[in-house]
Motif scaffolding. Structure first.
Motif, PDB file in Angstrom:
ATOM      1  N   LYS A 342       0.827  -1.207   0.000  1.00 33.87           N
ATOM      2  CA  LYS A 342       0.000   0.000   0.000  1.00 33.87           C
ATOM      3  C   LYS A 342       0.868   1.267   0.000  1.00 33.87           C
ATOM      4  O   LYS A 342       0.438   2.312  -0.475  1.00 33.87           O
ATOM      5  CB  LYS A 342      -0.979   0.001   1.172  1.00 33.87           C
ATOM      6  N   GLU A 343       2.112   1.158   0.516  1.00 33.91           N
ATOM      7  CA  GLU A 343       3.036   2.280   0.455  1.00 33.91           C
ATOM      8  C   GLU A 343       3.430   2.565  -0.992  1.00 33.91           C
ATOM      9  O   GLU A 343       3.475   3.727  -1.425  1.00 33.91           O
ATOM     10  CB  GLU A 343       4.278   1.984   1.292  1.00 33.91           C
ATOM     11  N   GLY A 346       0.238   4.031  -2.737  1.00 34.32           N
ATOM     12  CA  GLY A 346      -0.036   5.394  -2.294  1.00 34.32           C
ATOM     13  C   GLY A 346       0.990   6.399  -2.782  1.00 34.32           C
ATOM     14  O   GLY A 346       0.645   7.499  -3.207  1.00 34.32           O
ATOM     15  N   ARG A 347       2.275   6.011  -2.733  1.00 31.96           N
ATOM     16  CA  ARG A 347       3.337   6.929  -3.175  1.00 31.96           C
ATOM     17  C   ARG A 347       3.179   7.284  -4.649  1.00 31.96           C
ATOM     18  O   ARG A 347       3.318   8.465  -5.026  1.00 31.96           O
ATOM     19  CB  ARG A 347       4.706   6.294  -2.932  1.00 31.96           C
ATOM     20  N   THR A 351      -1.167   9.715  -2.633  1.00 27.27           N
ATOM     21  CA  THR A 351      -2.182   9.765  -1.587  1.00 27.27           C
ATOM     22  C   THR A 351      -1.957   8.579  -0.663  1.00 27.27           C
ATOM     23  O   THR A 351      -1.166   7.686  -0.973  1.00 27.27           O
ATOM     24  CB  THR A 351      -3.602   9.714  -2.177  1.00 27.27           C
ATOM     25  N   ASN A 352      -2.621   8.563   0.480  1.00 32.03           N
ATOM     26  CA  ASN A 352      -2.644   7.369   1.322  1.00 32.03           C
ATOM     27  C   ASN A 352      -3.778   6.469   0.863  1.00 32.03           C
ATOM     28  O   ASN A 352      -4.835   6.957   0.435  1.00 32.03           O
ATOM     29  CB  ASN A 352      -2.849   7.748   2.794  1.00 32.03           C
ATOM     30  N   THR A 433      -8.766   5.660  -1.550  1.00 28.13           N
ATOM     31  CA  THR A 433      -7.854   6.751  -1.205  1.00 28.13           C
ATOM     32  C   THR A 433      -8.300   7.444   0.087  1.00 28.13           C
ATOM     33  O   THR A 433      -9.446   7.313   0.526  1.00 28.13           O
ATOM     34  CB  THR A 433      -7.780   7.797  -2.325  1.00 28.13           C
ATOM     35  N   GLU A 434      -7.371   8.192   0.657  1.00 26.30           N
ATOM     36  CA  GLU A 434      -7.687   8.949   1.866  1.00 26.30           C
ATOM     37  C   GLU A 434      -8.833   9.917   1.604  1.00 26.30           C
ATOM     38  O   GLU A 434      -9.727  10.080   2.447  1.00 26.30           O
ATOM     39  CB  GLU A 434      -6.447   9.712   2.330  1.00 26.30           C
ATOM     40  N   ARG A 455      -8.416   7.215  10.042  1.00 28.57           N
ATOM     41  CA  ARG A 455      -7.255   8.034   9.663  1.00 28.57           C
ATOM     42  C   ARG A 455      -5.953   7.331  10.057  1.00 28.57           C
ATOM     43  O   ARG A 455      -4.967   7.335   9.323  1.00 28.57           O
ATOM     44  CB  ARG A 455      -7.353   9.400  10.330  1.00 28.57           C
ATOM     45  N   ALA A 456      -5.965   6.701  11.235  1.00 33.33           N
ATOM     46  CA  ALA A 456      -4.762   5.999  11.702  1.00 33.33           C
ATOM     47  C   ALA A 456      -4.452   4.796  10.819  1.00 33.33           C
ATOM     48  O   ALA A 456      -3.280   4.523  10.516  1.00 33.33           O
ATOM     49  CB  ALA A 456      -4.954   5.563  13.154  1.00 33.33           C
ATOM     50  N   LEU A 458      -5.171   4.438   7.675  1.00 34.73           N
ATOM     51  CA  LEU A 458      -4.656   4.942   6.403  1.00 34.73           C
ATOM     52  C   LEU A 458      -3.156   5.180   6.459  1.00 34.73           C
ATOM     53  O   LEU A 458      -2.443   4.965   5.470  1.00 34.73           O
ATOM     54  CB  LEU A 458      -5.365   6.248   6.039  1.00 34.73           C
ATOM     55  N   LYS A 459      -2.662   5.608   7.599  1.00 39.00           N
ATOM     56  CA  LYS A 459      -1.252   5.978   7.716  1.00 39.00           C
ATOM     57  C   LYS A 459      -0.412   4.928   8.444  1.00 39.00           C
ATOM     58  O   LYS A 459       0.775   5.132   8.686  1.00 39.00           O
ATOM     59  CB  LYS A 459      -1.142   7.328   8.424  1.00 39.00           C
TER      60      LYS A 459
END
Length: 476
Positions: A342-343, A346-347, A351-352, A433-434, A455-456, A458-459
């Motif tokens: 997922k990193e 997202g990168r 987005t996350n 996406t976030e 939110r947590a 997602l990150k």
């Protein structure tokens, strides 16, 4: 009492074959699985590329950026063909999304015209499924289909590829299960038995055994389905070192693992890295493999870890990324990077991201027990997300409604499904996406979700066992 004992003996599971290393039976069962059930893959399990588009788009964004950077520093490279190979064709969705987005990102029209995309799979059934994907038709001039077994790709020349992609392919590649015991390396052997409850379905037992042993697909297709009713016995034998590729490297790796702790050694994946080294050009972008597994030695040293699952009768192994990193360093040096999948997504999409399954798992009190309550809750969650989610593809989610439910409950679930737009969330493990998740946080809170927990998640970093991206660029 004697008659009763005889009847009990007759009801015991019956052997389908002899003890052999687990990777030997894995190859046999994979051939059977794809021949008999290859057209039903999405009914059995999902992958991150089966219906969703974001992994393909992330790979395209990454590829275009890397090619442009290479050609900026070496303008002479801007005229050559860009040959990309995918190992494990799936249903063709990853290739279609990748090519769509490469074409969209190539504003100058200088990159996409040079692309050739080769889908490789050992299964004719899988290749036929990929060929039938309507989203690939627009790229017909760019794609080739090759029935071949990775890593046996002798038909392709040394240094001929610029990029290799494989998604959830290594977990199906031949894998040995090994452990150290009293100075010896032991491996798991298994043998198959059919559950006693199924014996009545195969009155011609010798004929069934012959068809099973010889992978006689026409005969087996005429018999009742049985793959999920195989029971496996296990025992352990000293390994014949000469039969194991990278045996010294594997032996050294096992010295870091406690005695009698079973560890997957993904031999097929290791050999594929050796083949990638041969196939990739001297300045190639490299290989990207996406799969479920771990690079954490503490996890690998855990005797309770799950080394494999049986999905639809098929072996699916945890990928030992730590061992494969050692293999990559031995065969090609160069660059190895392991990151959360997922990193990577997202990168490259800036987005996350999280999957729909991540959203569901974040709920503090998911419904339990009643199938209808669980299904209704999942569909209501999808409905909330769909108010912000807009896919560029029309792929309505496939969500089977259990026939065992009451008519009223089935009707309510069907009404929820019918309310979804065709461009909504296409899959239970689709990436979100976030912006999409937080944009409907209020609606999700009405269903009991917590905004800050979402939110947590997602990150959050990858879990010790998770989906990872293994990136390999060998030295010239």
């Amino acid at each position: 009492m004697a008659a009763e004992a005889a009847a009990t003996d007759d009801a015991l599971p019956q052997l389908l074959g002899d003890f052999s290393p687990v990777d030997v039976w894995q190859v046999h069962m994979n051939q059977l699985f794809y021949a008999l059930r290859g057209g039903q893959l999405r009914d059995l399990y999902q992958t991150f590329a089966a219906a969703d588009y974001r992994l393909g788009f992330a790979l395209a964004a990454d590829y275009v950026a890397r090619v442009q950077q290479r050609e900026k520093s070496n303008p002479s490279a801007a005229s050559r063909a860009l040959i990309i190979m995918e190992w494990g064709a799936g249903n063709g969705n990853l290739a279609a999304c990748f090519l769509d987005h490469v074409q969209a990102l190539d504003a100058a029209g200088t990159l996409y015209p040079r692309v050739e995309y080769i889908l490789v799979d050992s299964s004719e059934v899988v290749l036929e499924s990929a060929k039938a994907n309507p989203d690939l038709s627009k790229h017909q001039a760019k794609i080739r289909f090759e029935q071949a077994q990775v890593p046996d790709l002798k038909a392709f020349a040394d240094g001929s590829l610029d990029r290799i992609i494989c998604n959830e392919f290594w977990n199906e590649s031949p894998t040995k299960l090994l452990l150290r015991k009293a100075g010896d390396i032991m491996e798991e052997h298994v043998r198959p038995n059919l559950k006693e409850t199924r014996l009545k379905d195969f009155p011609d037992w010798p004929g069934f055994i012959h068809a099973f042993e010889n992978i006689d697909v026409p005969t087996l297709k005429g018999l009742p389905v049985f793959l999920e009713d195989i029971v496996w016995e296990r025992e352990y034998h000293k390994i014949e070192a000469k039969d194991v590729p990278f045996r010294r490297l594997i032996t050294d790796f096992l010295k870091g693992i406690d005695e009698e702790v079973l560890v997957p050694a993904n031999i097929g994946a290791a050999l594929s890295l050796n083949e990638a080294k041969r196939l990739l050009a001297s300045d190639a972008i490299g290989l990207s493999a996406f799969d479920a597994g771990t690079a954490d030695l503490s996890v690998l040293n855990d005797p309770e870890k799950p080394c494999y699952n049986l999905l639809g009768g098929q072996f699916s192994f945890m990928v030992n990324f730590a061992l494969l990193e050692d293999v990559a360093n031995q065969v090609g040096g160069g660059k190895v990077n392991i990151e959360a999948q997922k990193e990577f997504v997202g990168r490259n999409l800036r987005t996350n991201v999280m999957s729909l399954m991540d959203v569901l798992a974040s709920h503090p009190r998911l419904p339990e027990g009643d199938q209808w309550e669980v299904d209704r809750f999942i569909l209501k969650t999808i409905g909330a997300i769909n108010s912000a989610y807009q896919s560029p593809y029309e792929r309505k989610i496939e969500f089977p409604i259990p026939p065992s439910l009451s008519e009223g409950h089935r009707k309510e679930l069907q009404q929820l499904l019918d309310s979804f737009q065709s461009t909504g969330v296409p899959d239970t493990i689709a990436y979100l996406t976030e912006e999409e998740v937080m944009g409907v946080a209020g609606k999700l809170e009405e269903l009991g979700y917590d905004r800050e927990t979402l939110r947590a998640v997602l990150k959050a970093p990858a879990q010790p066992v998770d989906y990872f991206h293994f990136f390999f660029v060998p030295t010239a």
